[in-house]
Design a protein around this motif. Structure first.
Motif, short mmCIF file in Angstrom:
data_model
loop_
_atom_site.label_atom_id
_atom_site.label_comp_id
_atom_site.label_asym_id
_atom_site.label_seq_id
_atom_site.Cartn_x
_atom_site.Cartn_y
_atom_site.Cartn_z
N PHE A 1 -20.41 -29.45 -58.45
CA PHE A 1 -20.66 -30.83 -58.09
C PHE A 1 -19.34 -31.48 -57.72
O PHE A 1 -18.26 -30.98 -58.06
N THR B 1 -19.65 -41.62 -58.53
CA THR B 1 -20.83 -41.20 -57.78
C THR B 1 -20.79 -39.68 -57.72
O THR B 1 -19.86 -39.10 -57.17
N GLN B 2 -21.78 -39.06 -58.31
CA GLN B 2 -21.82 -37.60 -58.39
C GLN B 2 -22.72 -37.08 -57.29
O GLN B 2 -23.80 -37.61 -57.03
N ALA B 3 -22.24 -36.01 -56.65
CA ALA B 3 -23.02 -35.41 -55.57
C ALA B 3 -23.00 -33.90 -55.72
O ALA B 3 -22.28 -33.35 -56.57
N TYR C 1 -22.51 -29.92 -54.26
CA TYR C 1 -21.30 -29.21 -53.87
C TYR C 1 -21.71 -28.12 -52.91
O TYR C 1 -22.71 -27.43 -53.14
#
Lengths: 397, 182
Positions: free
Chosen positions: A325, A335-337, A339
């Motif tokens: 991630f 803000t996590q997204a 990968y």
């Protein structure tokens, strides 16, 4: 007023009576139940009221205050009080249809000499009588719920577990943590390690939760909760000391210990990727079994954050990415997204903890066989960028 | 294999892989089988991702597993009640299959058991609308449960805010009032 009959009763054995047992059938279960506690307490204040001392004797006794209403058997009711005055054990049964739900009690008040009162509603019409009784369990323990008549069981987070049996083996090799109530601005909680426990002693964890939210990150911790979990093994070694030989530095990353951590200590590490040509990282190789792994990590922003954000990657030694991630900070809020390339599932929105940390979680893809994973924590997502990151407590379970 | 993220597991012993052990919590439950309403409010922590039918949110009649005669709440395609009224009898079930709670959501479950031995499960997520599953088939109330024990979340994980069991069949609104959440 209509005559009605409930199913509650008070029972006792009177050795002076020829009956094997005495029973007072109540018109209805005891009502107006009120919790009570009795203890000898000796307080003293200093003259200027800045200091206070309290001396207590023992731990006291829990009591229950209740009223018998519409008593249509006053003589037996008085016999109950007479027996209770001799410290005879009384048994209160809220429902005779459920006889095993009962309470062995002593009568604390009224003691003889006493007289019943006329019931305020039916006394003048039918001669019913009324009395307020104070009971104490024979073991001085709590009455489980004040509304004993209606409740069969009651527990709210934060209530005593004195009536329960709780076990969890806890030691330095078998730790358990929870989030303590907030002492920090913003409602963030501090990680706390639960005290060692054996059966019946401290160790059941009261944790504080963020309220459910669809926004990222989750909100402030306002809800206490009893945390019950199964056993888990953290495959990462030295996750609170990122400076041991179990951790390797990739591409000239540097690290500095002694940083504030989400547990209120200084075991977080500052990772610094100062290269503008290579991606630096902190790595540990862990052995996993076949299946899915849950990965989590605490991180906090610094004053030197790359615009690309930072990332975590879990790849096999053969180069297959099983989880990852990326995160960007904006005014301290992450803000996590996902990968690329990674099929990772972000498990929950980032959850705030003490000292500005957030916990990030992700589930890996399914591994068909056991193998080794390289876990890489990278302060900068791209080689051309530099940056720092505060890190604490990676877990792979 | 781990399909869920659990509470933080710190490595205190140098070089070791720490293991958090299982929480085991039971209460005495002397109440006889009768019409009752069970209200459980908790934060979903991942029972929905564990193998179907394995987690037990609550068990009446045993400390773990499946009671010989008892009532329990499990997750199997959704949270639901299972009522076993005799040794060797089938589990009479009522499961809410939609909507399914996701990690982090506050879940309220109401499991009712009537005097005729009919169990039904209702669910609300994040204080929203109540969804009721179909009622199970009737099973005559037994005289006693297999054990006078109430077990909390064996083989599962949850963060509980309220656990209430009340006589009679009550509505979710009533149970919320008793719990103090409404």
């Amino acid at each position: 007023m209509a005559v009605f009959r409930g199913n509650a009763a008070l029972k006792w054995i009177d050795s002076t009576d020829t009956m094997t047992q005495r029973v007072l059938l109540l018109r209805e279960p005891l009502r107006e139940l009120r919790a009570s506690h009795r203890q000898h307490v000796y307080p003293a204040d200093s003259l200027d009221m800045t200091q206070r001392q309290v001396y207590t004797v023992g731990s006291g006794a829990y009591e229950l205050v209740a009223r018998v209403r519409f008593g249509d058997n006053p003589q037996t009711l008085i016999d109950l009080i007479k027996a209770g005055s001799k410290l005879t054990t009384l048994t209160y049964v809220p429902s005779l249809s459920d006889p095993d739900t009962n309470y062995a009690v002593y009568l604390i008040s009224p003691l003889s000499p006493t007289a019943l009162k006329m019931d305020p509603n039916t006394g003048t019409l039918f001669g019913d009588q009324d009395v307020e009784l104070t009971f104490r369990k024979t073991d001085q323990s709590q009455f489980q719920a004040v509304q004993e008549n209606l409740f069969l069981f009651s527990y709210r987070a934060g209530d005593s577990l004195a009536a329960a049996t709780f076990t969890r083996v806890t030691s330095t090799a078998n730790p358990a943590t929870y989030v303590a109530s907030s002492g920090n601005v913003g409602g963030d909680g501090l990680l706390t390690t639960a005290p060692k426990s054996t059966a019946g002693t401290k160790g059941a964890r009261l944790t504080w939760l963020s309220t459910a939210s669809t926004s990222v990150p989750m909100g402030a911790r306002t809800q206490p909760a009893l945390l019950i979990e199964t056993s888990r093994k953290n495959l990462v070694k030295d996750n609170t000391n990122l400076g041991t030989a179990n951790w390797t530095l990739v591409n000239s990353l540097t690290r500095t210990s002694g940083q504030k951590d989400p547990a209120g200590g200084t075991k977080a590490w500052l990772l610094n990727d100062a290269s503008s040509t290579l991606v630096g990282g902190l790595r540990q190789q862990v052995t996993v079994v076949a299946g899915v792994n849950a990965i989590s990590l605490f991180a906090a922003p610094t004053t030197n954050q790359p615009s690309s954000g930072w990332s975590v990657s879990c790849a096999t030694t053969g180069g297959t990415t099983r989880a990852g991630f990326s995160v960007k900070w904006s005014s301290g809020v992450p803000t996590q997204a996902g990968y690329t390339p990674s099929p990772s599932v972000i498990y929950t929105p980032p959850e705030s903890y003490g000292n500005g940390f957030y916990r990030f979680t992700v589930l890996s893809s399914t591994a068909t066989t056991a193998g080794k994973l390289n876990v890489d924590i990278r302060p900068a997502l791209f080689a051309a960028q530099k940056g720092t990151l505060l890190v604490y407590g990676p877990v792979i379970e | 294999m781990s399909l869920t993220v659990t509470s933080f597991i710190p490595g205190i012993v140098a070089g070791a892989q720490p293991i958090r052990k299982t929480d085991v919590l039971t209460f005495p439950f002397p109440a006889a089988p009768q019409a009752m309403s069970i209200y459980v409010r908790f934060q979903e922590q991942g029972n929905s991702k564990v193998g179907s039918g394995i987690p037990r949110l609550l068990i009446i009649g045993a400390a773990s597993g499946t009671p010989a005669v008892g009532l329990y709440i499990t997750y199997n395609g959704g949270y639901g009640s299972r009522y076993i009224n005799k040794v060797g009898g089938a589990a009479l079930g009522s499961t809410v299959t939609s909507p399914l709670p996701t990690i982090g959501e506050m879940v309220e479950l109401l499991v009712t058991l009537t005097s005729a031995g009919i169990t039904q499960t209702s669910q609300a997520i994040n204080g929203g609308a109540v969804t009721a599953a179909g009622a199970a088939a009737a099973g005559v109330l037994p005289q006693t449960w297999a054990a006078q024990t109430l077990a909390v979340c064996p083989n599962g994980q949850a963060a509980f805010t309220h656990l209430l069991i009340v006589r009679g069949v009550q509505t979710m609104q009533t149970m919320r009032k008793y719990a103090g959440v409404a």
